[in-house]
Motif scaffolding. Structure first.
Motif, PDB file in Angstrom:
ATOM      1  N   PHE A  71     -27.491  42.664 -60.260  1.00  0.00           N
ATOM      2  CA  PHE A  71     -27.747  42.267 -58.861  1.00  0.00           C
ATOM      3  C   PHE A  71     -29.216  42.020 -58.547  1.00  0.00           C
ATOM      4  O   PHE A  71     -29.717  42.527 -57.547  1.00  0.00           O
ATOM      5  N   HIS A  72     -29.916  41.291 -59.386  1.00  0.00           N
ATOM      6  CA  HIS A  72     -31.327  40.982 -59.166  1.00  0.00           C
ATOM      7  C   HIS A  72     -32.214  42.220 -59.103  1.00  0.00           C
ATOM      8  O   HIS A  72     -33.332  42.150 -58.638  1.00  0.00           O
ATOM      9  N   SER A  73     -31.707  43.349 -59.591  1.00  0.00           N
ATOM     10  CA  SER A  73     -32.505  44.576 -59.473  1.00  0.00           C
ATOM     11  C   SER A  73     -33.665  44.609 -60.459  1.00  0.00           C
ATOM     12  O   SER A  73     -34.529  45.466 -60.371  1.00  0.00           O
ATOM     13  N   THR A  74     -33.671  43.673 -61.450  1.00  0.00           N
ATOM     14  CA  THR A  74     -34.795  43.648 -62.392  1.00  0.00           C
ATOM     15  C   THR A  74     -35.549  42.321 -62.325  1.00  0.00           C
ATOM     16  O   THR A  74     -36.386  42.048 -63.177  1.00  0.00           O
ATOM     17  N   ASP A  75     -35.248  41.526 -61.325  1.00  0.00           N
ATOM     18  CA  ASP A  75     -35.903  40.231 -61.177  1.00  0.00           C
ATOM     19  C   ASP A  75     -37.424  40.384 -61.068  1.00  0.00           C
ATOM     20  O   ASP A  75     -37.907  41.316 -60.450  1.00  0.00           O
ATOM     21  N   ALA A 126     -44.372  15.781 -49.609  1.00  0.00           N
ATOM     22  CA  ALA A 126     -43.726  16.714 -48.694  1.00  0.00           C
ATOM     23  C   ALA A 126     -44.698  17.697 -48.051  1.00  0.00           C
ATOM     24  O   ALA A 126     -44.291  18.561 -47.288  1.00  0.00           O
ATOM     25  N   GLY A 127     -45.959  17.580 -48.385  1.00  0.00           N
ATOM     26  CA  GLY A 127     -46.923  18.523 -47.809  1.00  0.00           C
ATOM     27  C   GLY A 127     -46.608  19.955 -48.220  1.00  0.00           C
ATOM     28  O   GLY A 127     -46.311  20.229 -49.380  1.00  0.00           O
ATOM     29  N   TRP A 128     -46.621  20.857 -47.228  1.00  0.00           N
ATOM     30  CA  TRP A 128     -46.416  22.275 -47.524  1.00  0.00           C
ATOM     31  C   TRP A 128     -44.949  22.676 -47.466  1.00  0.00           C
ATOM     32  O   TRP A 128     -44.639  23.852 -47.477  1.00  0.00           O
ATOM     33  N   LYS A 129     -44.066  21.687 -47.387  1.00  0.00           N
ATOM     34  CA  LYS A 129     -42.661  21.987 -47.165  1.00  0.00           C
ATOM     35  C   LYS A 129     -42.064  22.958 -48.190  1.00  0.00           C
ATOM     36  O   LYS A 129     -41.341  23.890 -47.828  1.00  0.00           O
ATOM     37  N   ASN A 130     -42.409  22.735 -49.485  1.00  0.00           N
ATOM     38  CA  ASN A 130     -41.868  23.629 -50.518  1.00  0.00           C
ATOM     39  C   ASN A 130     -42.311  25.073 -50.307  1.00  0.00           C
ATOM     40  O   ASN A 130     -41.536  26.005 -50.507  1.00  0.00           O
ATOM     41  N   PHE A 131     -43.572  25.216 -49.896  1.00  0.00           N
ATOM     42  CA  PHE A 131     -44.085  26.569 -49.665  1.00  0.00           C
ATOM     43  C   PHE A 131     -43.374  27.212 -48.481  1.00  0.00           C
ATOM     44  O   PHE A 131     -43.031  28.396 -48.509  1.00  0.00           O
ATOM     45  N   ALA A 132     -43.163  26.391 -47.432  1.00  0.00           N
ATOM     46  CA  ALA A 132     -42.474  26.907 -46.248  1.00  0.00           C
ATOM     47  C   ALA A 132     -41.065  27.371 -46.614  1.00  0.00           C
ATOM     48  O   ALA A 132     -40.633  28.455 -46.223  1.00  0.00           O
ATOM     49  N   THR A 133     -40.361  26.544 -47.418  1.00  0.00           N
ATOM     50  CA  THR A 133     -39.018  26.914 -47.849  1.00  0.00           C
ATOM     51  C   THR A 133     -39.038  28.240 -48.600  1.00  0.00           C
ATOM     52  O   THR A 133     -38.230  29.127 -48.358  1.00  0.00           O
ATOM     53  N   LEU A 134     -39.996  28.343 -49.493  1.00  0.00           N
ATOM     54  CA  LEU A 134     -40.110  29.531 -50.336  1.00  0.00           C
ATOM     55  C   LEU A 134     -40.245  30.802 -49.507  1.00  0.00           C
ATOM     56  O   LEU A 134     -39.700  31.849 -49.854  1.00  0.00           O
ATOM     57  N   PHE A 135     -40.955  30.700 -48.393  1.00  0.00           N
ATOM     58  CA  PHE A 135     -41.272  31.901 -47.625  1.00  0.00           C
ATOM     59  C   PHE A 135     -40.453  32.095 -46.352  1.00  0.00           C
ATOM     60  O   PHE A 135     -40.546  33.143 -45.727  1.00  0.00           O
ATOM     61  N   THR A 136     -39.672  31.064 -45.936  1.00  0.00           N
ATOM     62  CA  THR A 136     -38.956  31.245 -44.670  1.00  0.00           C
ATOM     63  C   THR A 136     -37.445  31.030 -44.773  1.00  0.00           C
ATOM     64  O   THR A 136     -36.717  31.394 -43.867  1.00  0.00           O
ATOM     65  N   VAL A 137     -36.992  30.411 -45.885  1.00  0.00           N
ATOM     66  CA  VAL A 137     -35.563  30.091 -45.958  1.00  0.00           C
ATOM     67  C   VAL A 137     -34.852  31.060 -46.908  1.00  0.00           C
ATOM     68  O   VAL A 137     -35.366  31.368 -47.985  1.00  0.00           O
ATOM     69  N   GLU A 138     -33.691  31.558 -46.512  1.00  0.00           N
ATOM     70  CA  GLU A 138     -32.876  32.378 -47.423  1.00  0.00           C
ATOM     71  C   GLU A 138     -32.098  31.464 -48.357  1.00  0.00           C
ATOM     72  O   GLU A 138     -31.756  30.364 -47.970  1.00  0.00           O
ATOM     73  N   PRO A 139     -31.835  31.853 -49.617  1.00  0.00           N
ATOM     74  CA  PRO A 139     -32.151  33.156 -50.209  1.00  0.00           C
ATOM     75  C   PRO A 139     -33.556  33.234 -50.798  1.00  0.00           C
ATOM     76  O   PRO A 139     -33.921  34.260 -51.351  1.00  0.00           O
ATOM     77  N   PHE A 140     -34.335  32.129 -50.669  1.00  0.00           N
ATOM     78  CA  PHE A 140     -35.633  32.080 -51.363  1.00  0.00           C
ATOM     79  C   PHE A 140     -36.583  33.179 -50.907  1.00  0.00           C
ATOM     80  O   PHE A 140     -37.247  33.827 -51.704  1.00  0.00           O
ATOM     81  N   GLN A 141     -36.610  33.358 -49.583  1.00  0.00           N
ATOM     82  CA  GLN A 141     -37.518  34.354 -49.029  1.00  0.00           C
ATOM     83  C   GLN A 141     -37.218  35.744 -49.588  1.00  0.00           C
ATOM     84  O   GLN A 141     -38.110  36.452 -50.058  1.00  0.00           O
ATOM     85  N   GLU A 142     -35.925  36.088 -49.582  1.00  0.00           N
ATOM     86  CA  GLU A 142     -35.543  37.407 -50.049  1.00  0.00           C
ATOM     87  C   GLU A 142     -35.839  37.565 -51.540  1.00  0.00           C
ATOM     88  O   GLU A 142     -36.351  38.592 -51.988  1.00  0.00           O
ATOM     89  N   MET A 143     -35.510  36.499 -52.310  1.00  0.00           N
ATOM     90  CA  MET A 143     -35.771  36.511 -53.756  1.00  0.00           C
ATOM     91  C   MET A 143     -37.238  36.756 -54.036  1.00  0.00           C
ATOM     92  O   MET A 143     -37.603  37.492 -54.946  1.00  0.00           O
ATOM     93  N   PHE A 144     -38.089  36.082 -53.261  1.00  0.00           N
ATOM     94  CA  PHE A 144     -39.529  36.208 -53.502  1.00  0.00           C
ATOM     95  C   PHE A 144     -39.982  37.642 -53.305  1.00  0.00           C
ATOM     96  O   PHE A 144     -40.611  38.233 -54.186  1.00  0.00           O
ATOM     97  N   TRP A 145     -39.669  38.213 -52.149  1.00  0.00           N
ATOM     98  CA  TRP A 145     -40.186  39.559 -51.857  1.00  0.00           C
ATOM     99  C   TRP A 145     -39.540  40.609 -52.738  1.00  0.00           C
ATOM    100  O   TRP A 145     -40.184  41.587 -53.138  1.00  0.00           O
TER     101      TRP A 145
END
Lengths: 314, 274
Positions: free
Chosen positions: A257-261, A60-79
């Motif tokens: 609510f993910h406040s300690t994630d 899949a190349g960099w697809k997983n990384f792209a998902t992690l950083f550009t797709v919700e909810p992953f992007q929000e979870m990460f930051w």
């Protein structure tokens, strides 16, 4: 680093049985390669594929990384988690390491009962993080917890609150518990640093008129830099790997609510539980592992260089 | 550095106040384990009114604590033994012989100091599965051994280098083999470093939670930290049972620490600040 081969004490093995010597490092090498090096490098590979459950799919190349950083909810979870890790690091540096340095300094100044105090400060570090987590979860309990009882007893009843249930205080409470756990170890590191300062330097500074805080800022702190650097790196690595205490106190969702994630809790969720919404996501989990690896390893690389530099000096 | 009397007094207050902060939760944990639930809720801060081992009896009957304890001892013990023996052999090789790959090999081991092994958990999980080790204590032993090797090689290689080379030359002239030189001459001399390696790795193996959480499913194969976590999930309302569990799981380490606190504290920092 390459000079180690040309070490002054190197011995050329002689005699008939000399090839046997090459067997000496083999057990360590095999186990270490198989269970440390191989899994970490596999995580890199895994992150470049699509996964269906535990089955590897197409490249899949960099697809997983792209998902992690550009797709919700992953992007929000990460930051969101990343911010919590940063706060973890900052509070640990200020509260845990600040306190620890102060305590180390008191012991260094030969306070009465220093031997006993050292042991007492270090005690929490002996408990397993899980024991620490459960113990403090009980202490911080909103209704029956000793902390709220204590606050009420000394007339600060209005300060009592559900520490771990309130998104505003939950993360800070966990980080402070971690400070309680880690201060003793930090104190030992700083004390070792303080005790390595040559007596003559302090004496000379005193003759030059350095006193009190001036002595601390201008002479003692700079001379303690090696131990401060090491402890900063330890703290950073530990802050970015934070998992067990959060898991023990707030579960794998980083409640409330993910406040300690943290990134590691989020990683655990992606890789091992469907609680994150959807299936286990090995591809995404591995991509997150790689990102975390890059963050932690780049900082540890500095520590490794420092350690090697000091070794050369010996 | 001179300090005023007031300043000195403030130092004592701070030092002993923090002693309370460090110790009180631990004392509270132990004291509460002797209380009844009723007593914990009505009088959480006081000492127990009477010492009763009832809760410990109950704990022993509700969870297989003896199993947890044995699993922890077995896993930590075997891991520490393997780490020490394997790393000492490797460190001897790296410190006392020079081949053209020695530097590279040393560096290869040191890479492990920078690698957070937790991040390799997914591949490790699949590897253990394909080796048929998943759900066995050996999966833990292998991971702990492998991740303990880098720091052990680092510390032991440093110590072996400090030993004078004449010692082993003399031993060789007397007809000792490599292994005899290693075992009879050098190993006894690096005992302090060995103690350091044992302590560092014992603490981390004994207290680890992450790997048993993922590798071990069977109740009777759980180590103490995971066993405690399960106890918390199932008996959340029985506080005296929880406190007894926590006390019992912390006790072995506290006892060993009280017997050898100096060695512990020096050992733990030796790796960091040499």
């Amino acid at each position: 680093m390459g000079n180690i081969a040309a070490d002054r004490q190197g011995i050329r093995p002689k005699g008939r049985a000399s090839w046997l010597i090459h067997l000496f490092p083999l057990p360590a090498l095999v186990i270490y390669t198989l269970f440390v090096i191989y899994p970490i490098f596999s995580a890199f590979t895994y992150s470049l594929y699509e996964w269906e459950g535990l089955k590897r799919g197409v490249f899949a190349g960099w697809k997983n990384f792209a998902t992690l950083f550009t797709v919700e909810p992953f992007q929000e979870m990460f930051w969101n988690s990343f911010g919590h890790n940063l706060l973890y690091f900052v509070v640990e540096m200020v509260v845990q390491n600040g306190t620890a340095f102060g305590l180390a300094f008191l012991i260094y100044r030969k306070i009465r009962g220093a031997g006993f105090l050292k042991m007492a400060y270090f005690m929490p570090r002996l408990l397993s993080v899980i024991v620490v987590g459960i113990l403090w979860k009980l202490i911080l309990h909103p209704n029956f917890g000793p902390l709220n009882t204590l606050l009420t007893k000394i007339g600060l009843g209005e300060w009592a609150k559900p520490w771990l249930g309130d998104p505003d205080t939950a993360l800070l409470a966990i980080i402070l518990v971690n400070c309680w756990f880690g201060a003793g170890f930090a104190m030992l590191i700083f004390l070792a640093g303080l005790q390595s300062i040559p007596e003559e330097l302090i004496e000379a500074a005193r003759l030059d008129g350095a006193r009190g805080l001036g002595m601390l800022w201008k002479i003692i702190l700079p001379l303690c830099m090696p131990s401060i650097t090491i402890m900063t790196i330890f703290t950073f690595i530990q802050a970015f790997e934070a998992f067990e205490l959060v898991y023990a106190m707030q579960g794998s969702m980083g409640e409330p609510f993910h406040s300690t994630d943290t990134l590691a809790v989020y990683f655990y969720r992606l890789a091992f539980s469907s609680a994150g919404g959807g299936d286990v996501a090995i591809g995404l989990g591995s991509a997150l592992a790689v990102v975390l690896f890059v963050i932690v390893a780049s900082v540890s690389a500095v520590s490794l260089r420092l350690m090697l530099k000091r070794e050369v000096r010996h | 550095m001179k300090t005023s009397i007031g300043g000195r007094a403030a130092q004592y207050v701070i030092a002993y106040l923090f002693m309370l902060v460090a110790l009180y939760p631990i004392v509270l944990m132990i004291a509460s384990s002797f209380k009844t639930n009723m007593e914990i809720f009505s009088n959480p801060l006081s000492l127990p009114s009477s010492f009763s081992f009832e809760t410990y009896k109950k704990l022993w009957e509700t969870v297989p604590f003896a199993d947890f304890l044995w699993n922890s001892i077995f896993v930590s013990g075997v891991s520490v033994l393997l780490i020490t023996v394997f790393s000492a052999l490797a460190a001897f090789y790296l410190a006392r012989f020079s081949f053209k790959w020695s530097g590279l090999l040393y560096f290869f081991f040191l890479i492990g100091l920078m690698i957070p092994i937790k991040l390799g958990i997914v591949p490790l999980f699949l590897l253990m599965k394909s080796l048929g080790l998943l759900g066995t204590l050996w999966s833990l032993i292998l991971v702990y051994t492998a991740s303990g090797i880098p720091i052990a090689v680092f510390i032991l290689t440093g110590f072996f280098r400090t030993l004078p080379v004449e010692l082993e030359e003399a031993a060789r002239i007397d007809g000792c083999s490599h292994f005899q030189v290693f075992w009879r001459v050098l190993l006894p001399l690096i005992r302090p470093a060995l103690a350091t390696v044992v302590i560092i790795n014992f603490i981390s193996a004994w207290n680890d939670f992450f790997f048993p959480l993922i590798f071990i499913q069977k109740e009777t194969l759980k180590t103490i930290p995971v066993g405690m976590m399960m106890l918390f999930g199932e008996y959340e309302t029985d506080w005296s049972l929880l406190f007894a569990g926590l006390t019992l799981s912390a006790l072995p380490m506290i006892v060993v620490f009280l017997l050898a606190s100096r060695q512990f504290m020096e050992g733990l920092t030796a790796g960091a600040v040499k």
